[in-house]
Design an enzyme around this catalytic site. Structure first.
Site, PDB file in Angstrom:
ATOM      1  N   LYS A   1      -9.636  -5.456  11.211  1.00 55.37           N
ATOM      2  CA  LYS A   1     -10.661  -4.882  10.248  1.00 55.37           C
ATOM      3  C   LYS A   1     -12.155  -5.156  10.931  1.00 55.37           C
ATOM      4  CE  LYS A   1      -9.080  -5.974   5.782  1.00 55.37           C
ATOM      5  NZ  LYS A   1      -9.458  -6.842   4.511  1.00 55.37           N
TER       6      LYS A   1
ATOM      7  N   GLY B   1      -7.039 -11.344  -9.166  1.00 57.93           N
ATOM      8  CA  GLY B   1      -7.152 -10.648  -7.704  1.00 57.93           C
ATOM      9  C   GLY B   1      -6.362  -9.264  -8.037  1.00 57.93           C
TER      10      GLY B   1
ATOM     11  N   THR C   1      -5.863  -3.299   8.390  1.00 58.36           N
ATOM     12  CA  THR C   1      -5.865  -4.846   7.710  1.00 58.36           C
ATOM     13  C   THR C   1      -5.615  -5.372   8.874  1.00 58.36           C
ATOM     14  OG1 THR C   1      -4.468  -6.089   6.196  1.00 58.36           O
ATOM     15  CG2 THR C   1      -3.059  -4.377   7.354  1.00 58.36           C
TER      16      THR C   1
ATOM     17  N   ASP D   1     -13.323  -3.201  -0.010  1.00 59.41           N
ATOM     18  CA  ASP D   1     -12.722  -4.591  -0.672  1.00 59.41           C
ATOM     19  C   ASP D   1     -14.019  -4.953  -1.413  1.00 59.41           C
ATOM     20  OD1 ASP D   1     -10.580  -5.217   0.439  1.00 59.41           O
ATOM     21  OD2 ASP D   1     -11.278  -6.247   2.298  1.00 59.41           O
TER      22      ASP D   1
ATOM     23  N   GLY E   1     -16.015 -19.479  -0.597  1.00 60.45           N
ATOM     24  CA  GLY E   1     -15.387 -18.902   0.749  1.00 60.45           C
ATOM     25  C   GLY E   1     -16.724 -18.226   1.505  1.00 60.45           C
TER      26      GLY E   1
ATOM     27  N   ASN F   1     -11.879  -1.468   6.155  1.00 60.04           N
ATOM     28  CA  ASN F   1     -10.552  -1.561   5.605  1.00 60.04           C
ATOM     29  C   ASN F   1     -10.143  -0.180   5.362  1.00 60.04           C
ATOM     30  OD1 ASN F   1     -11.993  -1.075   3.075  1.00 60.04           O
ATOM     31  ND2 ASN F   1     -10.249  -2.307   2.072  1.00 60.04           N
TER      32      ASN F   1
ATOM     33  N   GLY G   1     -15.182 -16.028   4.149  1.00 58.01           N
ATOM     34  CA  GLY G   1     -14.210 -15.488   5.180  1.00 58.01           C
ATOM     35  C   GLY G   1     -14.271 -13.815   5.230  1.00 58.01           C
ATOM     36  N   GLY G   2     -13.370 -13.029   5.469  1.00 58.67           N
ATOM     37  CA  GLY G   2     -13.588 -11.805   5.570  1.00 58.67           C
ATOM     38  C   GLY G   2     -13.897 -11.058   4.164  1.00 58.67           C
TER      39      GLY G   2
ATOM     40  N   SER H   1       0.693  -1.146  -0.168  1.00 56.40           N
ATOM     41  CA  SER H   1      -0.057   0.025  -0.026  1.00 56.40           C
ATOM     42  C   SER H   1       0.879   1.238  -0.162  1.00 56.40           C
ATOM     43  CB  SER H   1      -0.852  -0.063   1.262  1.00 56.40           C
ATOM     44  OG  SER H   1      -1.941  -0.981   1.096  1.00 56.40           O
TER      45      SER H   1
HETATM   46  N1  LIG Z   1      -7.480  -8.922  -4.077  1.00 55.95           N
HETATM   47  C1  LIG Z   1      -7.739  -8.579  -2.955  1.00 55.95           C
HETATM   48  O1  LIG Z   1      -7.890  -6.996  -2.699  1.00 55.95           O
HETATM   49  C2  LIG Z   1      -7.874  -9.226  -1.739  1.00 55.95           C
HETATM   50  C3  LIG Z   1      -8.492  -8.514  -0.598  1.00 55.95           C
HETATM   51  C4  LIG Z   1      -8.810  -9.433   0.485  1.00 55.95           C
HETATM   52  C5  LIG Z   1      -8.254 -10.746   0.502  1.00 55.95           C
HETATM   53  N2  LIG Z   1      -7.615 -11.268  -0.613  1.00 55.95           N
HETATM   54  C6  LIG Z   1      -7.446 -12.906  -0.545  1.00 55.95           C
HETATM   55  O2  LIG Z   1      -8.479 -13.507  -0.426  1.00 55.95           O
HETATM   56  C7  LIG Z   1      -8.308 -14.614   0.394  1.00 55.95           C
HETATM   57  C8  LIG Z   1      -9.331 -14.591   1.662  1.00 55.95           C
HETATM   58  O3  LIG Z   1      -8.844 -13.660   2.204  1.00 55.95           O
HETATM   59  P1  LIG Z   1      -9.678 -13.603   3.786  1.00 55.95           P
HETATM   60  O4  LIG Z   1      -9.469 -12.136   4.344  1.00 55.95           O
HETATM   61  O5  LIG Z   1     -11.274 -13.689   3.523  1.00 55.95           O
HETATM   62  O6  LIG Z   1      -9.422 -14.696   4.771  1.00 55.95           O
HETATM   63  P2  LIG Z   1     -10.350 -15.524   5.882  1.00 55.95           P
HETATM   64  O7  LIG Z   1     -10.952 -14.731   6.233  1.00 55.95           O
HETATM   65  O8  LIG Z   1      -9.048 -16.169   6.540  1.00 55.95           O
HETATM   66  O9  LIG Z   1     -11.060 -16.617   4.922  1.00 55.95           O
HETATM   67  C9  LIG Z   1     -10.401 -17.609   4.367  1.00 55.95           C
HETATM   68  C10 LIG Z   1     -11.457 -18.339   3.526  1.00 55.95           C
HETATM   69  O10 LIG Z   1     -10.785 -19.661   2.826  1.00 55.95           O
HETATM   70  C11 LIG Z   1     -11.288 -20.791   3.004  1.00 55.95           C
HETATM   71  N3  LIG Z   1     -10.096 -21.760   3.072  1.00 55.95           N
HETATM   72  C12 LIG Z   1      -8.875 -21.696   3.754  1.00 55.95           C
HETATM   73  N4  LIG Z   1      -8.212 -22.918   3.576  1.00 55.95           N
HETATM   74  C13 LIG Z   1      -9.130 -23.635   2.813  1.00 55.95           C
HETATM   75  C14 LIG Z   1      -9.000 -24.882   2.119  1.00 55.95           C
HETATM   76  N5  LIG Z   1      -7.899 -25.559   2.425  1.00 55.95           N
HETATM   77  N6  LIG Z   1      -9.985 -25.559   1.657  1.00 55.95           N
HETATM   78  C15 LIG Z   1     -11.082 -24.858   1.461  1.00 55.95           C
HETATM   79  N7  LIG Z   1     -11.465 -23.486   1.973  1.00 55.95           N
HETATM   80  C16 LIG Z   1     -10.240 -22.840   2.502  1.00 55.95           C
HETATM   81  C17 LIG Z   1     -11.845 -20.639   4.547  1.00 55.95           C
HETATM   82  O11 LIG Z   1     -12.761 -21.561   4.739  1.00 55.95           O
HETATM   83  P3  LIG Z   1     -13.162 -21.957   6.409  1.00 55.95           P
HETATM   84  O12 LIG Z   1     -14.264 -20.753   6.746  1.00 55.95           O
HETATM   85  O13 LIG Z   1     -13.710 -23.167   6.359  1.00 55.95           O
HETATM   86  O14 LIG Z   1     -11.922 -21.853   7.217  1.00 55.95           O
HETATM   87  C18 LIG Z   1     -12.447 -19.234   4.303  1.00 55.95           C
HETATM   88  O15 LIG Z   1     -13.595 -18.982   3.779  1.00 55.95           O
HETATM   89  C19 LIG Z   1      -6.612 -14.468   0.793  1.00 55.95           C
HETATM   90  O16 LIG Z   1      -6.118 -15.103  -0.189  1.00 55.95           O
HETATM   91  C20 LIG Z   1      -6.508 -13.000   0.297  1.00 55.95           C
HETATM   92  O17 LIG Z   1      -5.045 -12.887   0.123  1.00 55.95           O
HETATM   93  C21 LIG Z   1      -7.557 -10.545  -1.534  1.00 55.95           C
END
Ligand SMILES: NC(=O)c1ccc[n+]([C@@H]2O[C@H](COP(=O)([O-])OP(=O)(O)OC[C@H]3O[C@@H](n4cnc5c(N)ncnc54)[C@H](OP(=O)(O)O)[C@@H]3O)[C@@H](O)[C@H]2O)c1
Length: 287
Positions: free
Chosen positions: A70, A249, A66, A106, A130, A91, A132-133, A21
């Site tokens: 968040k 992404g 971050t 986001d 997914g 964020n 997650g966040g 950033s």
């Molecule tokens: N491009 C961008 O601007 C941007 C912004 C934010 C995030 N991201 C990317 O997005 C991804 C998720 O970020 P987040 O902040 O949402 O993370 P997070 O809150 O930790 O959520 C992770 C997600 O991935 C799932 N997951 C993890 N390992 C897995 C596996 N082996 N098999 C199946 N599902 C799995 C989790 O499922 P469970 O609920 O079952 O654990 C959850 O749904 C990361 O790679 C991050 O770098 C990109």
């Protein structure tokens, strides 16, 4: 440049060492000749309240939040709109004369990436992998665009159910949920128009993994992966091979940053420059 007027922006998180950033925002400020500067602060969980006091005391103008702050940062803000409150995560903050206003760029960034890719969501079936966040933010923004349906598939079924229920109640747009598994993927992908990978499956260092078998990819779908490291995930590579439209992404990353930039400066962000800097940094050309 009149230095005493310089507006300071920052990102706070822990860990923070690898954030891109400061690089992209400082280049963007410079490109537009804006008297702004952006720095990164490592702030651990215990220090969040004090860091927010510091933001007020030093009149820091723009803040990115971050991992791991968040969600908890919401309790320190003065203004948060309904959408952000529903998402439950912030964020980006702007400090307007001492009032801290929270945003979530986001979801907005993901939507802008789709628009830039020529994708309209209206009347489409959207499958989100997914819960997650990032998925939370994206699903709320997707719901606003009136798709025909939203299906959330997550490894932990309960999280998908909870997100689907919250989105349906808060937006009036029906979202459904299932456990992420081969069978549910096979069924839901049959008539999907757009699939968005919001899991971390395929992210470096596990670049050989993919959340979606190649056999389920077709040329008449759009595949978006929000992972930006690697620049091209296995999912995107296989989607391209199947003839699908792909959105990386990096597009979301750049657009969430551009959206924050615009909130802080009131200027249109130099998106192409920000993308170029991001790609160069990820390819290791900028240090
Ligand atoms: N491009 C961008 O601007 C941007 C912004 C934010 C995030 N991201 C990317 O997005 C991804 C998720 O970020 P987040 O902040 O949402 O993370 P997070 O809150 O930790 O959520 C992770 C997600 O991935 C799932 N997951 C993890 N390992 C897995 C596996 N082996 N098999 C199946 N599902 C799995 C989790 O499922 P469970 O609920 O079952 O654990 C959850 O749904 C990361 O790679 C991050 O770098 C990109």
């Amino acid at each position: 440049m009149t230095l005493y007027k310089t507006k300071v922006c920052c990102v706070i998180g822990d860990p923070i060492e690898h954030t891109l950033s400061p690089l992209i925002h400082n280049k963007a400020f410079e490109n537009l000749g804006l008297d702004f500067v952006y720095v990164a602060f490592r702030v651990n969980r215990e220090m969040l309240g004090k860091a927010i006091d510091g933001i007020r005391a030093f009149n820091i103008h723009g803040i990115n939040i971050t991992i791991p702050h968040k969600v908890r940062v919401l309790e320190y803000l003065d203004v948060v709109n309904d959408l952000v409150r529903n998402i439950g995560a912030v964020n980006t903050i702007v400090n307007e004369e001492g009032r801290l206003i929270g945003y979530n760029t986001d979801g907005d960034g993901a939507l802008r990436a789709l628009v830039k890719g020529g994708v309209s969501l209206s009347g489409k079936k959207v499958v989100v992998l997914g819960a997650g966040g990032a998925a939370r933010a994206i699903v709320y923004f997707v719901a606003k665009e009136k798709p025909s349906s939203i299906m959330i598939l997550n490894r932990t079924r309960e999280k998908a159910d909870e997100l689907a229920e919250n989105v349906s109640t808060k937006t009036g747009m029906l979202a459904r949920a299932k456990k992420l598994a081969n069978q549910s993927l096979k069924y839901e992908m049959q008539d999907a128009d757009l699939v968005i990978n919001c899991t971390s499956v395929g992210m470096a260092p596990n670049i050989g993994e993919t959340p979606l078998p190649k056999s389920l990819l077709r040329k008449d779908i759009v595949v978006m992966d929000i992972i930006y490291n690697p620049l091209e995930t296995r999912l995107l590579k296989e989607a391209k091979e199947a003839g699908a439209i792909t959105i990386s992404g990096v597009e979301m990353f750049v657009h969430q940053a551009a959206s924050a930039f615009e909130i802080w400066t009131g200027n249109k962000a130099p998106v192409d420059l920000m993308k170029q800097i991001t790609i160069e940094a990820l390819e290791g050309e900028l240090k």
